[in-house]
Design a protein around this motif. Structure first.
Motif, PDB file in Angstrom:
ATOM      1  N   TYR A  53      30.232  28.362  28.710  1.00  0.00           N
ATOM      2  CA  TYR A  53      31.586  27.804  28.686  1.00  0.00           C
ATOM      3  C   TYR A  53      32.098  27.624  30.101  1.00  0.00           C
ATOM      4  CZ  TYR A  53      33.468  32.550  29.389  1.00  0.00           C
ATOM      5  OH  TYR A  53      33.754  33.793  29.877  1.00  0.00           O
ATOM      6  N   GLU A  54      33.242  26.963  30.214  1.00  0.00           N
ATOM      7  CA  GLU A  54      33.855  26.740  31.519  1.00  0.00           C
ATOM      8  C   GLU A  54      35.357  26.884  31.398  1.00  0.00           C
ATOM      9  OE1 GLU A  54      34.154  21.998  31.928  1.00  0.00           O
ATOM     10  OE2 GLU A  54      32.107  22.752  31.904  1.00  0.00           O
ATOM     11  N   ILE A  55      36.028  26.920  32.551  1.00  0.00           N
ATOM     12  CA  ILE A  55      37.489  27.012  32.549  1.00  0.00           C
ATOM     13  C   ILE A  55      38.069  25.631  32.853  1.00  0.00           C
ATOM     14  CG2 ILE A  55      37.600  29.457  33.145  1.00  0.00           C
ATOM     15  CD1 ILE A  55      38.077  28.658  36.036  1.00  0.00           C
ATOM     16  N   SER A  56      39.264  25.396  32.370  1.00  0.00           N
ATOM     17  CA  SER A  56      39.913  24.102  32.604  1.00  0.00           C
ATOM     18  C   SER A  56      40.483  24.064  34.019  1.00  0.00           C
ATOM     19  CB  SER A  56      41.036  23.881  31.595  1.00  0.00           C
ATOM     20  OG  SER A  56      42.112  24.769  31.875  1.00  0.00           O
ATOM     21  N   ILE A  57      40.710  22.873  34.506  1.00  0.00           N
ATOM     22  CA  ILE A  57      41.292  22.723  35.850  1.00  0.00           C
ATOM     23  C   ILE A  57      42.700  23.326  35.894  1.00  0.00           C
ATOM     24  CG2 ILE A  57      42.208  20.378  35.453  1.00  0.00           C
ATOM     25  CD1 ILE A  57      40.690  21.677  38.764  1.00  0.00           C
ATOM     26  N   GLU A  58      43.443  23.235  34.777  1.00  0.00           N
ATOM     27  CA  GLU A  58      44.793  23.815  34.722  1.00  0.00           C
ATOM     28  C   GLU A  58      44.721  25.343  34.855  1.00  0.00           C
ATOM     29  OE1 GLU A  58      43.648  21.668  32.294  1.00  0.00           O
ATOM     30  OE2 GLU A  58      44.695  19.902  33.078  1.00  0.00           O
ATOM     31  N   ASP A  59      43.780  25.962  34.111  1.00  0.00           N
ATOM     32  CA  ASP A  59      43.623  27.414  34.202  1.00  0.00           C
ATOM     33  C   ASP A  59      43.202  27.821  35.611  1.00  0.00           C
ATOM     34  OD1 ASP A  59      44.357  27.900  31.618  1.00  0.00           O
ATOM     35  OD2 ASP A  59      42.317  28.119  30.852  1.00  0.00           O
ATOM     36  N   HIS A  60      42.326  27.024  36.204  1.00  0.00           N
ATOM     37  CA  HIS A  60      41.876  27.349  37.560  1.00  0.00           C
ATOM     38  C   HIS A  60      43.049  27.330  38.530  1.00  0.00           C
ATOM     39  CE1 HIS A  60      39.859  26.797  41.494  1.00  0.00           C
ATOM     40  NE2 HIS A  60      39.036  27.671  40.969  1.00  0.00           N
ATOM     41  N   LYS A  61      43.872  26.288  38.460  1.00  0.00           N
ATOM     42  CA  LYS A  61      45.009  26.176  39.373  1.00  0.00           C
ATOM     43  C   LYS A  61      46.026  27.283  39.149  1.00  0.00           C
ATOM     44  CE  LYS A  61      44.768  21.196  40.143  1.00  0.00           C
ATOM     45  NZ  LYS A  61      45.344  19.893  39.798  1.00  0.00           N
ATOM     46  N   GLN A  62      46.312  27.596  37.871  1.00  0.00           N
ATOM     47  CA  GLN A  62      47.374  28.555  37.567  1.00  0.00           C
ATOM     48  C   GLN A  62      46.952  30.004  37.727  1.00  0.00           C
ATOM     49  OE1 GLN A  62      48.857  27.631  33.673  1.00  0.00           O
ATOM     50  NE2 GLN A  62      49.736  25.677  34.309  1.00  0.00           N
ATOM     51  N   SER A  63      45.702  30.323  37.370  1.00  0.00           N
ATOM     52  CA  SER A  63      45.309  31.731  37.306  1.00  0.00           C
ATOM     53  C   SER A  63      44.248  32.165  38.306  1.00  0.00           C
ATOM     54  CB  SER A  63      44.782  32.056  35.901  1.00  0.00           C
ATOM     55  OG  SER A  63      45.754  31.748  34.931  1.00  0.00           O
ATOM     56  N   PHE A  64      43.363  31.249  38.700  1.00  0.00           N
ATOM     57  CA  PHE A  64      42.185  31.670  39.461  1.00  0.00           C
ATOM     58  C   PHE A  64      42.148  31.189  40.910  1.00  0.00           C
ATOM     59  CE2 PHE A  64      40.931  31.442  34.983  1.00  0.00           C
ATOM     60  CZ  PHE A  64      40.485  32.739  34.773  1.00  0.00           C
ATOM     61  N   ASN A  65      42.875  30.131  41.227  1.00  0.00           N
ATOM     62  CA  ASN A  65      42.797  29.540  42.557  1.00  0.00           C
ATOM     63  C   ASN A  65      43.177  30.555  43.635  1.00  0.00           C
ATOM     64  OD1 ASN A  65      42.404  27.570  44.513  1.00  0.00           O
ATOM     65  ND2 ASN A  65      44.510  26.872  44.404  1.00  0.00           N
ATOM     66  N   GLY A  66      42.337  30.668  44.659  1.00  0.00           N
ATOM     67  CA  GLY A  66      42.621  31.566  45.771  1.00  0.00           C
ATOM     68  C   GLY A  66      42.066  32.966  45.613  1.00  0.00           C
ATOM     69  N   LEU A  67      41.483  33.273  44.448  1.00  0.00           N
ATOM     70  CA  LEU A  67      40.922  34.607  44.226  1.00  0.00           C
ATOM     71  C   LEU A  67      39.430  34.625  44.525  1.00  0.00           C
ATOM     72  CD1 LEU A  67      42.616  35.576  40.838  1.00  0.00           C
ATOM     73  CD2 LEU A  67      43.161  36.477  43.098  1.00  0.00           C
ATOM     74  N   PRO A  68      38.898  35.782  44.965  1.00  0.00           N
ATOM     75  CA  PRO A  68      37.450  35.888  45.135  1.00  0.00           C
ATOM     76  C   PRO A  68      36.738  35.716  43.790  1.00  0.00           C
ATOM     77  CG  PRO A  68      38.575  37.718  46.218  1.00  0.00           C
ATOM     78  CD  PRO A  68      39.596  36.992  45.383  1.00  0.00           C
ATOM     79  N   THR A  69      35.523  35.214  43.836  1.00  0.00           N
ATOM     80  CA  THR A  69      34.755  34.956  42.607  1.00  0.00           C
ATOM     81  C   THR A  69      34.585  36.227  41.777  1.00  0.00           C
ATOM     82  OG1 THR A  69      33.590  33.163  43.710  1.00  0.00           O
ATOM     83  CG2 THR A  69      32.585  34.030  41.707  1.00  0.00           C
ATOM     84  N   LYS A  70      34.368  37.355  42.422  1.00  0.00           N
ATOM     85  CA  LYS A  70      34.181  38.604  41.670  1.00  0.00           C
ATOM     86  C   LYS A  70      35.406  38.941  40.829  1.00  0.00           C
ATOM     87  CE  LYS A  70      30.607  40.533  44.592  1.00  0.00           C
ATOM     88  NZ  LYS A  70      30.164  41.562  45.505  1.00  0.00           N
TER      89      LYS A  70
END
Length: 196
Positions: free
Chosen positions: A34-51
């Motif tokens: 599976y993958e994450i949506s671009i919206e989820d990436h921008k709102q929740s994950f952007n700027g965080l380390p991959t771990k």
């Protein structure tokens, strides 16, 4: 008196947020389907380390290291394909250096990725200091990376200006006690805007 200007990397100096998103999704598809949506990436994950992203996604522990390594490899491949010399950012950094400012780059990326991004865009030699997520235990949104940069540059927080774009990066910058310039994207990052 301001002595140093400290830049985030992704979204501030290099348009790499999309690169991280693509690389993470390729690795996720291969290992967990599976993958994450671009919206989820921008709102929740952007700027965080991959771990941290993998923890937030509840990826099974036995897969995290594999996905992490795969994501790093894919990011490096994407950088080499899509990266190019950025004459405008080079010119901006040269002007700031000529004005007497120390320059640093502080990022939640790993050292290998950060160096590749800065090298590919021609910016690597412009910086007095590069701090990555491997230099501190607590990454953005914690201020530790910025506090380490102040220490290594030999300055106090009120002698620095930090340029940030993501909510987590802005939170880290504000918590450090430095003056913060918030930008929407790397197109906001120019000499006149920073000097103003």
């Amino acid at each position: 008196m301001i002595k140093a200007i400290i830049f985030d990397l992704d979204g501030v100096l290099v348009d790499a947020c999309q690169w991280h998103y693509l690389a993470l999704n390729e690795a996720l598809r291969e290992h967990v389907g599976y993958e994450i949506s671009i919206e989820d990436h921008k709102q929740s994950f952007n700027g965080l380390p991959t771990k941290i992203k993998l923890e937030m996604l509840n990826i099974p522990h036995q897969l995290r290291d594999k996905i992490w390594r795969e994501k790093q490899d894919k990011t490096l491949s994407i950088i080499s394909k899509h990266g190019s010399i950025d004459k405008y950012k080079i010119r901006m950094l040269e002007k700031l250096k000529n004005d007497g400012f120390m320059l640093a780059c502080v990022t939640n990326s790993i050292m290998e990725t950060a160096r590749e991004m800065l090298s590919t865009t021609g910016l690597i030699d412009m910086f007095d200091l590069l701090v990555t997520n491997e230099h501190v235990s607590n990454n953005k949104p914690h201020p530790d990376c910025y506090l380490l940069a102040f220490e290594k540059l030999g300055i106090s927080s009120n002698q620095a200006v930090i340029v940030e774009d993501s909510p987590k990066g802005i939170q880290a910058a504000r918590s450090s006690g430095a003056k913060v310039i918030e930008v929407v994207d790397l197109y906001d990052v120019n000499y006149d805007f920073i000097k103003e």
